[in-house]
Scaffold this active site. Structure first.
Site, short mmCIF file in Angstrom:
data_model
loop_
_atom_site.label_atom_id
_atom_site.label_comp_id
_atom_site.label_asym_id
_atom_site.label_seq_id
_atom_site.Cartn_x
_atom_site.Cartn_y
_atom_site.Cartn_z
N PRO A 211 -58.20 -65.19 72.35
CA PRO A 211 -56.63 -65.77 72.19
C PRO A 211 -55.88 -64.63 71.98
O PRO A 211 -56.15 -63.58 71.43
CB PRO A 211 -57.05 -66.40 70.85
CG PRO A 211 -58.16 -66.65 70.52
CD PRO A 211 -59.18 -65.57 71.06
N GLY A 212 -54.54 -64.95 72.30
CA GLY A 212 -53.49 -63.88 72.26
C GLY A 212 -53.51 -62.88 73.16
O GLY A 212 -52.74 -61.88 72.87
N THR A 213 -54.17 -62.78 73.93
CA THR A 213 -54.06 -61.61 75.18
C THR A 213 -53.34 -61.68 76.16
O THR A 213 -53.17 -60.85 76.86
CB THR A 213 -55.61 -61.39 75.60
OG1 THR A 213 -55.99 -62.46 76.17
CG2 THR A 213 -56.56 -60.60 74.51
N GLY A 214 -52.34 -62.89 76.21
CA GLY A 214 -51.53 -63.06 77.18
C GLY A 214 -51.89 -63.86 78.51
O GLY A 214 -51.18 -63.54 79.49
N LYS A 215 -52.72 -64.71 78.49
CA LYS A 215 -53.14 -65.79 79.46
C LYS A 215 -51.95 -66.50 79.83
O LYS A 215 -51.74 -66.63 80.89
CB LYS A 215 -54.36 -66.41 79.09
CG LYS A 215 -55.89 -65.37 78.86
CD LYS A 215 -56.81 -66.31 78.46
CE LYS A 215 -56.74 -67.21 77.07
NZ LYS A 215 -56.55 -66.24 76.16
N GLU A 431 -62.85 -46.54 46.68
CA GLU A 431 -62.20 -46.13 47.92
C GLU A 431 -62.48 -44.65 48.27
O GLU A 431 -62.89 -44.33 49.43
CB GLU A 431 -60.58 -46.35 47.76
CG GLU A 431 -60.09 -47.73 47.72
CD GLU A 431 -60.73 -48.66 48.94
OE1 GLU A 431 -61.08 -48.30 49.81
OE2 GLU A 431 -61.13 -49.75 48.58
#
Ligand code: ADP
Ligand code: MG
Ligand code: ZN
Length: 612
Positions: A211-215, A431
């Site tokens: 999702p969200g890769t520009g298809k 940390e």
């Protein structure tokens, strides 16, 4: 959000509102008309009252119409016409003459039969049907599409170049996908060039990726580049309440598309209808009918005329094999998560929309966002711009963007959150534990930033490591180093405070996942050699995996996972005990400054070792 279709719900709502408005306006007009006609209408009075008025000399005019007597009074304020029945009074004429009012009769003009038919029959009928039509339309609109009246009509929307407004220039970093699609664009521009040689282009291409890769963006860009009509429909729109509707829609869509050729048909989220058909009880009949229709339509049309079908999905493994066979979606275009260069390019594409300071180093941002999708990168740029506005600056700075990366990864800073001193100390040691273990191992990415400012995601602090270069492969040593680093936080707590806190839960999850993957999928186990113990079921959506081995083997694998984690944990403790001085010094430094950069961290490290 941007993947939503440009012409969505709005027109339907507006049409509904408009017809309702017309209906009410019509009603209002009718009421006004009736009122106008009724106003100043004649008032009935008794004959005796009429005689009385005559005798009182109040009457101005009398008219005899048919068997009625119309009266107008002298009083100028009273404009009412009074009527009374002509009772056949033989003295009427005498009375009138005596009172001296002007009086007379009216010769009735007969209305033409045509006109009266129109007035009494046709006009009401017209009015009724108009009203009825309006009423019906407004009701049927409210029921929405899918009611009996719009049966078989499709919602496929036509939108052309100007409306998608996207070109390949808007898509960055997907060079392979763009190359594959450029050929399709060229075909749409000039189908004859291909048919002359006898070359056949695929009828359909399937865009697959997370999702969200520009298809969706790529599909729009193809339409923009080709300048041909673009029919876009989302898979879920095919799935209707009534059985058979989806299939009707598919039919309708392809009919429209063939009329408009050359054109592009884009089916977004095709997995909604394209799921593998099976014999499972309770299978979805409607979906299967829709899919069957889609398959037969794809076979039925002549590809050389220039209809290209694009589809997008992030679950390619669930698609029916029939969809993927040659002649249908035989070309598969992977749209993967962007690499370092791709990320930088995407950031720059979105930077065109904002005002950034000239000195911004996009490469640094790209390096800090390994694994981010195009949509996330777009979000980061926007978050940076929002932060600049919040700080009342008029250009976006490097710092805005770095903060935005952290916001997208870990949530907003919780400046006001009260963390007590003891907890803060634990977090600081935790940390620094991560950072120290990372810094002391060869196969580990350098520390970029350490912070103990709490985040809205619940993280009380974190250590950010950024690789100099993009890495696609991971060796066994690197994987082990990573697990050691992950256990470093807990190891520091144990070393300094004698016990661990719940703050390590996320580290534990990540370390276990990595160790398990090493054993079950990467073939990095001492025992199982190159045997696969798990398969990935959902490659693009979270990559779930499931065991494909016997329970005994699974048990053994668990033992090995435990072994790896124990070894790495011990190694982290060892590193920290050997550098306990630095651990204390760095933790104190972090407690004081709350956020330190990789350089500051290294400076303290260097100073320490020089002093010793
Ligand atoms: P998908 O359909 O693959 O889930 P979208 O095409 O809807 O993803 O992408 C969502 C948004 O993310 C786009 O509108 C765009 O702003 C941004 N985006 C994604 N990939 C890219 C890219 N390669 N180049 C530029 N922007 C991108
Ligand atoms: Mg999409
Ligand atoms: Zn941690």
């Amino acid at each position: 959000m941007p993947s939503s279709t440009p012409n969505g719900k709005k027109p339907k709502d507006q049409r509904l509102k408009r017809s309702m408005l017309a209906y009410y306006l019509g009603l209002l007009l009718l009421v006004i008309l009736i009122n106008v006609l009724m106003d100043d209408g004649p008032e009935q009075i008794d004959y005796s009252r009429f005689v009385q008025l005559l005798e009182e000399d109040k009457v101005a005019v009398v008219q005899l119409v048919d068997d009625q007597i119309a009266v107008k009074l002298k009083d100028p304020a009273d404009r009412t016409i009074y009527v009374t029945a002509d009772v056949g009074d033989p003295q009427l004429t005498d009375r009138l003459l005596k009172s001296g009012v002007s009086f007379g009769g009216v010769i009735q003009k007969q209305m033409s039969p045509l006109l009266s038919t129109f007035l009494y029959m046709v006009l009401p009928f017209l009015l009724m049907s108009l009203l009825g039509g309006l009423l019906f339309r407004s009701v049927s609109k409210r029921m929405g599409p899918g009611n009996a009246m719009s049966f078989g009509k499709s919602n496929a929307k036509v939108y052309v170049e100007a409306q998608t407004g996207k070109t390949f220039a808007d898509v960055a970093g997907q060079d392979e996908a763009k190359e594959a699609l450029t050929e399709l664009v060229d075909f749409l521009h000039d189908p004859e060039k291909y048919s002359k040689i006898g070359a056949q282009l695929p009828k359909g291409a399937l865009l697959v990726g997370p999702p969200g890769t520009g298809k969706t963006l790529l599909a729009k860009a193809v339409a923009g580049e080709a300048g041909v009509p673009f029919f876009s429909i989302s898979g879920s729109e095919f799935v209707e309440m009534f059985v058979g509707m989806g299939a009707a829609r598919v039919r309708d869509l392809f009919k429209q598309a063939q009329e408009k050729a050359p054109c592009i048909v884009f089916i977004d989220e095709i997995d909604t209808i394209g799921k593998r058909r099976d014999n499972a009880v309770g299978g979805n009949d409607e979906r299967e009918q829709t899919l069957n229709q889609l398959l037969s339509e794809m076979d039925g049309f002549d590809g050389s005329r220039g209809v290209i079908i694009l589809a997008a999905t992030n679950r390619p493994e669930s698609l029916d094999p029939a969809l993927l066979r040659p002649g249908r979606f035989d070309r598969r275009i992977p749209v993967e998560l962007p690499d370092l260069q791709g990320r930088e390019a995407i950031l720059k594409v979105h930077a065109r929309d904002i005002k950034a300071e000239p000195g911004v180093n996009w490469n640094v941002i790209a390096r800090a966002t390994a694994g981010a999708s195009g949509a996330e990168l777009a979000n980061i740029v926007n978050e940076g711009a929002l932060r600049a506005v919040r700080c009342q600056r008029n250009a976006v700075t490097q710092q805005d963007l770095e903060e935005a990366v952290e916001t997208v990864i870990a949530g907003y800073q919780r400046k006001g959150a009260a963390v007590n001193e003891k907890e803060k100390q634990i977090v600081a040691y935790h940390e620094i534990g991560h950072a120290l273990v990372a810094a002391m191992q060869r196969d580990s990415a350098p520390v970029h930033k350490i912070t103990i400012v709490p985040r809205t995601s619940g993280a009380l602090g974190y250590t950010m490591q950024v690789d100099e270069q993009e890495r696609r492969l991971m060796s066994r040593e690197e994987a082990l180093a990573k697990i050691s680093t992950l256990t470093g936080g807990r190891a520091a707590e144990e070393l300094v405070f004698g016990s661990g806190s719940s703050g390590a839960s996320n580290d534990i999850e990540q370390a276990t996942k990595l160790a398990r993957t090493m054993i079950t999928r990467y073939g990095m186990s001492a025992h199982f050699d190159m045997m696969a113990l798990e398969t990935v079921t959902n490659q693009y959506l979270g990559a779930d995996s499931s065991f494909i081995c016997s329970p005994e083997t699974a048990y053994q694998a668990d033992q090995e996972v435990l072994e790896i984690i124990k070894t790495c944990h011990a190694r982290a403790s060892e590193i920290l005990s050997a550098n306990i001085q630095k651990l204390h010094e760095l933790a104190a430094y972090l407690l004081e400054k709350e956020t330190i950069t990789g350089e500051e961290f290294m400076a303290v490290m260097g100073r320490n070792s020089a002093a010793q």
